[in-house]
Design a protein around this motif. Structure first.
Motif, PDB file in Angstrom:
ATOM      1  N   UNK A   1       0.834  -1.187   0.000  1.00  0.00           N
ATOM      2  CA  UNK A   1       0.000   0.000   0.000  1.00  0.00           C
ATOM      3  C   UNK A   1       0.871   1.241   0.000  1.00  0.00           C
ATOM      4  N   UNK A   2       0.320   2.323  -0.512  1.00  0.00           N
ATOM      5  CA  UNK A   2       1.058   3.579  -0.524  1.00  0.00           C
ATOM      6  C   UNK A   2       1.315   4.042   0.906  1.00  0.00           C
ATOM      7  N   UNK A   3       2.524   4.557   1.122  1.00  0.00           N
ATOM      8  CA  UNK A   3       2.963   5.064   2.436  1.00  0.00           C
ATOM      9  C   UNK A   3       3.107   3.956   3.474  1.00  0.00           C
ATOM     10  N   UNK A   4       3.318   2.732   3.024  1.00  0.00           N
ATOM     11  CA  UNK A   4       3.463   1.603   3.942  1.00  0.00           C
ATOM     12  C   UNK A   4       4.875   1.528   4.493  1.00  0.00           C
ATOM     13  N   UNK A   5       5.000   1.140   5.777  1.00  0.00           N
ATOM     14  CA  UNK A   5       6.300   0.880   6.379  1.00  0.00           C
ATOM     15  C   UNK A   5       6.663  -0.586   6.182  1.00  0.00           C
ATOM     16  N   UNK A   6       7.892  -0.840   5.773  1.00  0.00           N
ATOM     17  CA  UNK A   6       8.362  -2.209   5.574  1.00  0.00           C
ATOM     18  C   UNK A   6       9.732  -2.368   6.213  1.00  0.00           C
ATOM     19  N   UNK A   7      10.115  -3.611   6.468  1.00  0.00           N
ATOM     20  CA  UNK A   7      11.453  -3.892   6.964  1.00  0.00           C
ATOM     21  C   UNK A   7      12.417  -3.956   5.783  1.00  0.00           C
ATOM     22  N   UNK A   8      13.662  -3.539   5.960  1.00  0.00           N
ATOM     23  CA  UNK A   8      14.616  -3.640   4.857  1.00  0.00           C
ATOM     24  C   UNK A   8      14.883  -5.101   4.504  1.00  0.00           C
ATOM     25  N   UNK A   9      15.166  -5.348   3.220  1.00  0.00           N
ATOM     26  CA  UNK A   9      15.452  -6.702   2.765  1.00  0.00           C
ATOM     27  C   UNK A   9      14.562  -7.112   1.616  1.00  0.00           C
ATOM     28  N   UNK A  10      14.361  -8.429   1.470  1.00  0.00           N
ATOM     29  CA  UNK A  10      13.592  -8.953   0.342  1.00  0.00           C
ATOM     30  C   UNK A  10      12.105  -8.602   0.482  1.00  0.00           C
ATOM     31  N   UNK A  11      11.560  -8.072  -0.599  1.00  0.00           N
ATOM     32  CA  UNK A  11      10.151  -7.680  -0.610  1.00  0.00           C
ATOM     33  C   UNK A  11       9.486  -8.260  -1.855  1.00  0.00           C
ATOM     34  N   UNK A  12       8.324  -8.849  -1.668  1.00  0.00           N
ATOM     35  CA  UNK A  12       7.552  -9.407  -2.783  1.00  0.00           C
ATOM     36  C   UNK A  12       6.612  -8.328  -3.305  1.00  0.00           C
ATOM     37  N   UNK A  13       6.747  -8.043  -4.608  1.00  0.00           N
ATOM     38  CA  UNK A  13       5.893  -7.062  -5.281  1.00  0.00           C
ATOM     39  C   UNK A  13       5.006  -7.830  -6.250  1.00  0.00           C
ATOM     40  N   UNK A  14       3.693  -7.744  -6.066  1.00  0.00           N
ATOM     41  CA  UNK A  14       2.799  -8.515  -6.924  1.00  0.00           C
ATOM     42  C   UNK A  14       1.511  -7.742  -7.160  1.00  0.00           C
ATOM     43  N   UNK A  15       0.807  -8.150  -8.205  1.00  0.00           N
ATOM     44  CA  UNK A  15      -0.442  -7.476  -8.538  1.00  0.00           C
ATOM     45  C   UNK A  15      -1.071  -8.069  -9.781  1.00  0.00           C
ATOM     46  N   UNK A  16      -1.930  -7.273 -10.432  1.00  0.00           N
ATOM     47  CA  UNK A  16      -2.601  -7.735 -11.641  1.00  0.00           C
ATOM     48  C   UNK A  16      -2.289  -6.810 -12.816  1.00  0.00           C
ATOM     49  N   UNK A  17      -2.395  -7.376 -14.013  1.00  0.00           N
ATOM     50  CA  UNK A  17      -2.303  -6.611 -15.264  1.00  0.00           C
ATOM     51  C   UNK A  17      -3.368  -7.159 -16.202  1.00  0.00           C
ATOM     52  N   UNK A  18      -3.943  -6.273 -17.011  1.00  0.00           N
ATOM     53  CA  UNK A  18      -5.013  -6.698 -17.918  1.00  0.00           C
ATOM     54  C   UNK A  18      -5.121  -5.681 -19.044  1.00  0.00           C
ATOM     55  N   UNK A  19      -5.553  -6.142 -20.197  1.00  0.00           N
ATOM     56  CA  UNK A  19      -5.807  -5.239 -21.313  1.00  0.00           C
ATOM     57  C   UNK A  19      -7.078  -5.674 -22.009  1.00  0.00           C
ATOM     58  N   UNK A  20      -7.788  -4.728 -22.613  1.00  0.00           N
ATOM     59  CA  UNK A  20      -9.050  -5.031 -23.272  1.00  0.00           C
ATOM     60  C   UNK A  20      -8.860  -5.528 -24.694  1.00  0.00           C
ATOM     61  N   UNK A  21      -9.975  -5.843 -25.337  1.00  0.00           N
ATOM     62  CA  UNK A  21      -9.952  -6.203 -26.746  1.00  0.00           C
ATOM     63  C   UNK A  21      -9.188  -7.460 -27.078  1.00  0.00           C
ATOM     64  N   UNK A  22      -9.081  -8.398 -26.117  1.00  0.00           N
ATOM     65  CA  UNK A  22      -8.368  -9.667 -26.333  1.00  0.00           C
ATOM     66  C   UNK A  22      -6.875  -9.476 -26.549  1.00  0.00           C
TER      67      UNK A  22
END
Length: 308
Positions: A189-210
């Protein structure tokens, strides 16, 4: 009896990420963040099969009587239609194309549609903004011109940043149909506090029209450098844009694990199979209704004690 088809498809509100657009300059509409979107397996009959039953052949763009559009009318009544029904339309050429996978759906994720999702019958128009997938379907009409309803003619149109409510002319723009390429970071989330080190970044991507997702680029230094994330739709199966085993109307999930030693801005941007890329700045695509905010998705993280 018509055959049943299952189509995995993402429905996305045209106003997804409207809140971020409103920060630039206030827009009119529900303040959605990044979650006005969902992915499901829809079950039902193909509209192309139904139209063929009444004498409209597959791959037809115009009927003998001049019909060129298919209008969907809902039982739902709305103030914008002066108490009349919600309605929308798509081109006949799309409705009669079996490859477009337009469904009259009565199931969602293997169960009968519930009331919120359109019970007992709704339209699913894959690759198109959610406003065209009409719920609580009452009737279907073959019409010569596109639907003249409020949400086709006086809403959900893409205007340039120079247009505001004082100088808008609705008939200068076509109704929005396909949604552009989009990606969002969901694991942070925006403005989130995290610990230094390895961080997993994940989410979704999509496009229209096939259009498939060719790649998702992630930056952990505010856009100075980029790394390509891995993409998948099914666990353990690498995703290849436009691959034969893909769910062609569904979102693509992405993931990248990186070392983040200091507070920074993390950015995601996707490229689809037609080489369309998300615009860098929301200011460049600002519009008075706050639709189609597909600008680079940014989250700021600070090193500290994790609040996760």
């Amino acid at each position: 009896m018509l055959p049943k088809y299952n189509v995995t498809a993402t429905l996305q509100c045209a106003g997804n990420r409207r809140t971020a657009m409103s920060i630039t300059r206030k827009v009119k509409g529900v303040g959605w963040n990044v979650s006005a979107i969902g992915n499901a397996v829809w079950g039902g009959a193909k509209l192309a099969d139904i139209l063929e039953l009444i004498g409209v052949p597959k791959l037809t763009s115009s009927t003998q009587s001049g019909g060129k559009h298919i209008e969907f009318v809902s039982i739902d009544k709305c103030e914008e239609e002066n108490g009349g029904p919600y309605k929308a339309s798509i081109p006949l050429s799309q409705a009669t194309n079996p490859e477009a996978d337009v469904l009259l759906a009565y199931e969602m994720n293997g169960e009968p549609l519930n009331r919120d999702h359109g019970y007992p019958l709704r339209v699913i128009v894959p690759g198109v903004i959610g406003a065209r997938s009409v719920k609580w379907l009452d009737s279907i009409n073959i019409i010569a011109e596109e639907c003249q309803g409020f949400f086709m003619q006086k809403d959900y149109k893409m205007f340039p940043p120079s247009v505001d409510w004082g100088n808008i002319s609705w008939n200068t723009r076509k109704p929005q149909m396909d949604f552009p390429v989009q990606s969002v970071i969901c694991s942070l989330e925006d403005a989130q506090s995290i610990k230094p080190g390895k961080v997993r970044i994940s989410g979704y991507a999509v496009s229209g029209g096939c259009r498939g997702i060719e790649r998702v680029d992630v930056s952990i230094d505010g856009g100075k450098t980029w790394r390509e994330a891995t993409r998948f739709q099914k666990t353990g199966t690498p995703y290849i844009a436009d691959g034969i085993s893909n769910d062609k109307w569904a979102w693509v999930l992405f993931e990248l694990t990186v070392d983040i030693p200091q507070s920074t801005e993390i950015i995601a941007k996707a490229v689809d199979s037609a080489a369309n890329v998300q615009p860098e700045k929301v200011q460049d695509i600002w519009n008075l209704r706050g639709i189609l905010n597909t600008s680079w998705h940014r989250v700021h993280v600070r090193i500290g004690h994790s609040n996760m």
